[in-house]
Design a protein around this motif. Sequence first.
Motif, PDB file in Angstrom:
ATOM      1  N   TYR A 218      32.358  42.872  48.705  1.00 54.20           N
ATOM      2  CA  TYR A 218      33.643  42.987  47.981  1.00 54.20           C
ATOM      3  C   TYR A 218      34.618  41.985  48.578  1.00 54.20           C
ATOM      4  CZ  TYR A 218      31.457  47.270  46.562  1.00 54.20           C
ATOM      5  OH  TYR A 218      30.561  48.161  46.059  1.00 54.20           O
ATOM      6  N   GLY A 219      35.601  41.582  47.761  1.00 56.89           N
ATOM      7  CA  GLY A 219      36.712  40.801  48.308  1.00 56.89           C
ATOM      8  C   GLY A 219      36.510  39.306  48.248  1.00 56.89           C
ATOM      9  N   CYS A 220      37.005  38.649  49.292  1.00 57.14           N
ATOM     10  CA  CYS A 220      37.188  37.191  49.244  1.00 57.14           C
ATOM     11  C   CYS A 220      35.897  36.431  49.539  1.00 57.14           C
ATOM     12  CB  CYS A 220      38.255  36.799  50.257  1.00 57.14           C
ATOM     13  SG  CYS A 220      37.760  37.144  51.954  1.00 57.14           S
TER      14      CYS A 220
ATOM     15  N   ASN B 192      34.217  37.047  52.836  1.00 59.13           N
ATOM     16  CA  ASN B 192      33.272  38.161  52.890  1.00 59.13           C
ATOM     17  C   ASN B 192      31.908  37.768  52.324  1.00 59.13           C
ATOM     18  OD1 ASN B 192      34.593  40.165  54.218  1.00 59.13           O
ATOM     19  ND2 ASN B 192      34.701  41.583  52.483  1.00 59.13           N
TER      20      ASN B 192
ATOM     21  N   CYS C  43      36.549  45.157  51.602  1.00 61.36           N
ATOM     22  CA  CYS C  43      37.816  44.429  51.573  1.00 61.36           C
ATOM     23  C   CYS C  43      38.948  45.455  51.710  1.00 61.36           C
ATOM     24  CB  CYS C  43      37.916  43.711  50.233  1.00 61.36           C
ATOM     25  SG  CYS C  43      39.534  43.005  49.897  1.00 61.36           S
TER      26      CYS C  43
ATOM     27  N   ALA D  16      40.657  47.841  45.990  1.00 64.50           N
ATOM     28  CA  ALA D  16      39.394  47.367  46.587  1.00 64.50           C
ATOM     29  C   ALA D  16      38.781  48.516  47.387  1.00 64.50           C
ATOM     30  CB  ALA D  16      39.660  46.175  47.483  1.00 64.50           C
TER      31      ALA D  16
END
Length: 483
Positions: free
Chosen positions: A52-54, A57, A90, A96
Amino acid sequence: MAKLDKDIEQIFLPSLKTARMRKNLPTEIINFEVDDEYKNLGIGKTYYIYTYGCQGNMADSEIMAGILEKIGYTYSKDPINADVVLLNTCAVRENAEQRIWGVLGQLKGRKRTHPDMIIGICGCMPQEEKATNKLINSYEFVDIIFGTHNRDHLPKLIKMAYDTKETVVEVLSNEGCILENTPKIRESEFKAWVHIMYGCDEFCTYCIVPYTRGKERSRKKEDILNEIKELKEKGYKEITLLGQNVNAYGKDLDNGKYTFGDLLIDIDKIGINRVRFTSPHPRDMDEKAMQAMANCKSIMPHLHFPVQSGNDRVLKIMNRKYTRKEYLDKVNRLYELIPNISITTDIIVGFPGETYEEFKDTISLVKEARFEGAYTFIYSKREGTPAAVMDDPISIEEKHLWFDELCKATNEGYLKGHERFVGEIVEVLVEGPAKSGNNMMSGYTPNNKLTHFESTDNSLIGKFVNVKITKANTWFMIGDLVE
Ligand code: 5AD
Ligand code: SF4
């Protein structure tokens, strides 16, 4: 809960207060190695990683996949059959986190019928006290909880979970080290992430990242350049340099003499076809980096340039350290140096205390900066950050109305950014069949525009093709293959 070390009798729990501290100590560089005792831990077993996330990650998950494969695990396409399931989380916004609780709910049922499976939670969420306490108290079927600073301990943590059958918790709230020599299972064979720095010292008042990711620390230039040279030798066509504030690169090395701009120039010399980076902080975007973008052939004409707000008072209470004018001056300088550039951004709506008039300044900035895309977010309260205790009188319903108004403005920018290419021939790095099917293939242009063209030729994947753009809409462009 399992004790991590029988002798020390210690359980490592997160502390946001400790995580906030910056001690200015030299950064420790750890060369990753697997102890012999863990080498065969995963033989005959499989793993799956939810990410998950950026992009940071995503890159971290590729490292964890590499570590798991190094100790014998093989990849499972499907989490339902995997023996180890990791959730790389995240913490940047509440929603999130909500998704993680949902996935954990699904995994709980499987754990009941497969008690030998290992469920691990890692990434930014465990760095928060509240999240880790909730995991420990309400999700006792989770086997391993670890954070962003100790991915290299993964083999040890899995072994402990197998041995003790208790929840193993190791979340370190230190400033962070640099992990080199890590094995990686890269998702793509032609596009790669390359971390150039880690952590963040900006402390924007809404943001949890400086607490979850530690201090700003740069990888040695030689380690970065060698990684990129290796990628080039393996046939990679595009790299994206990663960091929370890529322009801070080098500030912590050698008195800051070698900057992000210098790094871009040296990377360009390696001759990889396309180089991108994310994300720069506007305050640290200097003339040298902009010149490097303009003069280096491989640096793509797209800049993701997070602004967050177009109002000076809001920027100030966000602790962004630049004004609207300073931001726009840099944007205009970029248009001067690179007339063809596409600029995209991040915007937060409904920061505590923001008024409608102030929000309108953001709308006008979207037009003035000619953004061709934006990630837009409604402010999300992050416990432990300064903004979390600021007065926030605007209702969530009202913030949603502002958000819709903002999306209308940013969507116009997306459309204009695509329309300007109609009739032109653009180079597309082919990613694969279009998600919509329809005998189309998709890829991205130098300006990072998603482009579809009619073809079912899978041999084009990972290659450059020329496409004449015939149609543009808000989210993508359509064109015809040309020789
Ligand atoms: N609420 C909403 N958006 C946030 N971001 C970071 N923290 C928050 C928050 N608390 C956004 C910023 C940043 C992007 C990665 O996420 O726009 O640039
Ligand atoms: Fe968060 Fe600001 Fe650092 Fe970006 S620069 S990671 S928004 S604190």
